[in-house]
Design an enzyme around this catalytic site. Structure first.
Site, mmCIF file in Angstrom:
data_model
loop_
_atom_site.group_PDB
_atom_site.id
_atom_site.type_symbol
_atom_site.label_atom_id
_atom_site.label_comp_id
_atom_site.label_asym_id
_atom_site.label_seq_id
_atom_site.Cartn_x
_atom_site.Cartn_y
_atom_site.Cartn_z
ATOM 1 N N HIS A 145 0.825 -1.218 0.000
ATOM 2 C CA HIS A 145 0.000 0.000 0.000
ATOM 3 C C HIS A 145 0.859 1.268 0.000
ATOM 4 O O HIS A 145 0.723 2.101 -0.905
ATOM 5 C CB HIS A 145 -0.981 -0.042 1.166
ATOM 6 C CG HIS A 145 -1.686 1.252 1.427
ATOM 7 N ND1 HIS A 145 -2.541 1.832 0.507
ATOM 8 C CD2 HIS A 145 -1.651 2.103 2.488
ATOM 9 C CE1 HIS A 145 -3.004 2.978 1.015
ATOM 10 N NE2 HIS A 145 -2.480 3.168 2.202
ATOM 11 N N GLU A 153 0.481 6.039 12.500
ATOM 12 C CA GLU A 153 -0.859 5.610 12.868
ATOM 13 C C GLU A 153 -0.916 4.115 13.198
ATOM 14 O O GLU A 153 -1.558 3.712 14.153
ATOM 15 C CB GLU A 153 -1.827 5.941 11.719
ATOM 16 C CG GLU A 153 -3.271 5.562 11.972
ATOM 17 C CD GLU A 153 -3.919 6.378 13.099
ATOM 18 O OE1 GLU A 153 -3.309 7.368 13.533
ATOM 19 O OE2 GLU A 153 -5.013 5.991 13.535
ATOM 20 N N ASP A 154 -0.239 3.302 12.393
ATOM 21 C CA ASP A 154 -0.460 1.851 12.504
ATOM 22 C C ASP A 154 0.685 1.073 13.128
ATOM 23 O O ASP A 154 0.564 -0.132 13.341
ATOM 24 C CB ASP A 154 -0.715 1.255 11.105
ATOM 25 C CG ASP A 154 -2.018 1.755 10.514
ATOM 26 O OD1 ASP A 154 -2.866 2.233 11.301
ATOM 27 O OD2 ASP A 154 -2.196 1.677 9.292
HETATM 28 MN MN MN Z 1 -2.857 4.596 3.892
#
Ligand code: MN
Length: 725
Positions: free
Chosen positions: A52, A80-81
């Site tokens: 991604h 974020e992840d």
């Molecule tokens: Mn993304």
């Protein structure tokens, strides 16, 4: 399943093509870092997550953005992840990259779904305002584009909500940024999920007519190309079917079937210079029949998003209308990639009359006289600096002046909400109501029916005129009765403090004189003004003090102490009213109203201007002023004369639980104790509580304490304190 190698290869090629000579080592480091961080994560289709960011980086490279933006795209989901931090990214890849990643993270966390049409514009503005750097917006658009391309792996509910958001936010933003190609793709994918039936019908129609369409487009293309080549105009000409969503929109807004639809074909003629654009236009109009009223010159007047082209619609000899767009290569680049194209072509499109997207114009202006690198740096979004966009708990957006607080927010919702405000939550945390709000905050106002209404301080805290106006209105009108009460109370307290008699106010001639001095028609108006804070009691009394003193001096001197009796003057020449003031042979004594001392209390004296010595309890808050060196000389030592049986007046305030008959119980207790009561009154408070005020005479502090104990023994009397007279 898609593989890392496949996506890495594609990204690598695109970056090399679009940014020749770029520092590939840096990019590789970012790829490796992101790959490590995301190594345990998978995309919905089971592919490794890293594909991604690679795909997003490829889109960003294709847009023509710089290496920082590509690094930002590769790392955009790390904060974020994964456990990656801003500091770590900053250390490894530089602060610009880290800021871009942080910007994208902020947008990811914000919720941009809103169903209300009129909110969309604010939503888009907030999106921009939160981004600060235009590259953040572009990375986020690339992120969304790749997520849209892989939408088939999402649940149906997620597909619908993401596609709505794409239609509401991302496609319009891409349009405004002039990125037509991306806008079209976003719209077509979204339509596929939002109205699958219509999408399929259009696709079926187009594929059924494919050969026919292609033949038609080929004929036209050949005709145009031949003519222009004959004339020596170098050109690239091609035809296309307009994108699905634009056909869909034409069908729904014009209520037409595909067969009835006007111009679904569009031709592009791309040439080397602006004069040739106009030459081509002449040839097109010569070759085909012009459809009147459809010619538009976006070269001399560019669209707000910088788009430039000549548009005309003509009819070929088969009777089928089609649109022709004529532009230069530079214009073409701008049309496809919009604002992003300016990283490549800094001379870009000319600035025009951009009204509804003025910041693009500002960006273009700031681009003049700077080289490409400065330009990137100056691409900060400053358009919405004076506004802040926040959410209600239900997701509605409220636009407020920058620096606004929950108070402004509450009044923006409704004046009733503001007036009942008792607290606020920002992002689900209780916070002060004067906390400045930030873009994307979710603000919840805590209200209470027993709220006392706005406080005067709020006028200094709030930033919006709306809040200020509403607060003032509240003070002026809705609470006039209360203002009068409060104003009167503080006015009386101030009069008492300065030993001025309230009776002066109702003394005919003097009354008129005082009101004139104060510039009010009547006392209630003045009390109301004090009550809502338009005037302070000190200021009001200060203005009339001299007039009252002048008019009442003689009687005031004689009766300045209501406790002074005939016996007092006969008392010990050093003791006045039972008090001896050390080092002063004879002076007037007053017992202060703030603490009502009685014999036995530790006391101090304060020399007042014109009224002798006022006696305070040593623990009275007003005696704290003793520390003030400017007034040190005015504090004198005093003591009780001792032998005096003279009664003293004092006040107790009783905290009570409200019940019938309580007042009678208090009165009975006082009578039984043979205490002379001067005043007994009660006041109900919210929550079933009340306060009783008892003013009575005692000989000394011992007697006072006995009375106090007696009162505290009454059922439902829960507390007591020495009050003011
Ligand atoms: Mn993304």
């Amino acid at each position: 399943m898609e593989s890392f190698a496949e996506h890495y290869g594609a990204m690598y090629q695109t970056v090399n093509r679009c940014l020749p000579g770029v520092d590939m080592e840096r990019i590789d480091r970012a790829v490796e870092y992101a790959r490590q961080k995301h190594k345990d994560q998978k995309r919905k289709d089971g592919s490794p997550y890293i594909i991604h960011p690679l795909a997003v980086a490829e889109i960003v490279a294709e847009m023509g953005l710089d290496v920082e933006a590509i690094l930002g795209a590769l790392l955009h989901d790390c904060i974020e992840d994964t456990d990656a931090s801003f500091d770590e990214i900053s250390k490894l890849f530089g602060s610009t990259t880290a800021e871009l990643v942080e910007g994208v993270t902020k947008l990811t966390r914000a919720n941009f779904s809103s169903s209300e049409e009129q909110q969309m514009e604010n939503l888009r503005k907030m999106f921009m305002a939160m981004s600060k750097d235009i590259r953040v917006v572009l990375i986020k658009i690339a992120d969304r584009l790749h997520n849209m391309r892989t939408m088939q792996y999402q649940t149906p509910a997620k597909q619908i909500s993401k596609c709505r958001e794409t239609m509401d936010i991302y496609a319009p933003l891409a349009h405004r940024l002039g990125m037509q190609k991306i806008k079209w793709e976003l719209e077509d994918i979204a339509l596929q999920y939002l109205d699958p039936g219509a999408y399929e019908r259009i696709m079926n129609y187009l594929s059924a007519h494919k050969e026919q369409d292609e033949a038609f487009m080929h004929t036209i293309q050949e005709k145009v190309t031949n003519r222009l080549s004959d004339m020596g105009i170098h050109n690239t000409t091609y035809g296309r079917i307009k994108h699905v969503y634009s056909i869909y929109r034409k069908m729904t807004t014009q209520d037409k079937t595909m067969d009835e639809l006007y111009d679904i074909y569009a031709f592009r003629v791309i040439v080397d210079s602006i004069p040739n654009c106009y030459n081509v236009l002449g040839h097109i109009h010569d070759l085909f029949n012009l459809v009147p009223g459809r010619f538009k010159d976006y070269i001399s007047t560019p669209k707000p998003n910088m788009y430039q082209s000549l548009h005309t619609t003509v009819i070929g000899n088969q009777g089928i209308p089609f649109e022709v767009q004529i532009r230069t290569w530079d214009m073409h680049e701008t049309a496809e990639y919009g604002i992003a194209a300016h990283w490549k072509y800094k001379q870009g499109g000319g600035a025009g009359n951009e009204k509804d997207f003025e910041w693009v114009r500002r960006l273009l202006e700031s681009q003049q006289d700077t080289d490409a690198e400065d330009y990137v740096v100056s691409l900060k979004i400053d358009m919405f600096d004076d506004e802040v966009f926040v959410f209600t708990p239900k997701g509605k957006i409220v636009s407020l002046p920058a620096g606004s607080t929950p108070i402004d927010f509450a009044y923006m919702i409704h004046s009733g909400v503001g007036n009942a405000l008792v607290g606020a939550k920002v992002n689900n945390r209780i916070c002060n109501i004067d906390t400045p709000l930030e873009n994307g905050d979710i603000v919840e106002i805590i209200t209470s029916k027993s709220a006392k209404g706005p406080s005067r301080d709020w006028l200094n805290i709030c930033k919006s005129n709306q809040a200020r106006t509403k607060i003032k209105q509240w003070f002026k009108k809705e609470k006039r009765e209360e203002n009068i009460l409060h104003g009167k109370a503080s006015f009386e307290a101030e009069m008492k403090r300065l030993q001025l008699s309230m009776s002066a106010l109702s003394d005919g001639e003097l009354e008129a004189q005082l009101l004139k001095k104060l510039a009010f028609d009547n006392w209630d108006d003045m009390y109301a003004a004090i009550g809502y804070g338009g005037l302070t009691a000190a200021k009001a009394v200060g203005r009339i003090r001299d007039d009252i003193n002048r008019a009442t001096r003689l009687p005031a001197d004689k009766n300045s102490s209501p406790l002074k009796t005939a016996e007092d003057t006969r008392a010990n020449r050093h003791a006045v009213n039972g008090v001896i003031v050390e080092d002063i042979e004879s002076c007037m004594i007053k017992f202060s109203r703030c603490c009502t001392p009685v014999p036995g209390d530790a006391i101090v004296g304060f020399i007042t201007k014109g009224f002798g010595v006022s006696i305070h309890r040593a623990d009275c808050p007003n005696t704290l002023r003793r520390d003030d060196p400017r007034q040190a000389a005015r504090w004198v030592r005093v003591r009780w004369a001792g032998q005096d049986e003279q009664p003293f007046e004092t006040t107790l305030e009783l905290d009570c639980i409200t019940r019938d008959g309580l007042l009678l119980d208090v009165a009975t207790a006082m009578t039984t104790a043979r205490i002379r009561v001067r005043e007994l009154s009660g006041k109900d408070l919210p929550g079933g509580r009340s306060i009783f005020t008892v003013r009575f005479e005692v000989k000394n502090v011992a007697e006072l304490e006995a009375v106090r104990n007696r009162l505290l023994n009454i059922r439902d009397v829960t507390g007591s304190r020495r009050g003011q007279n």
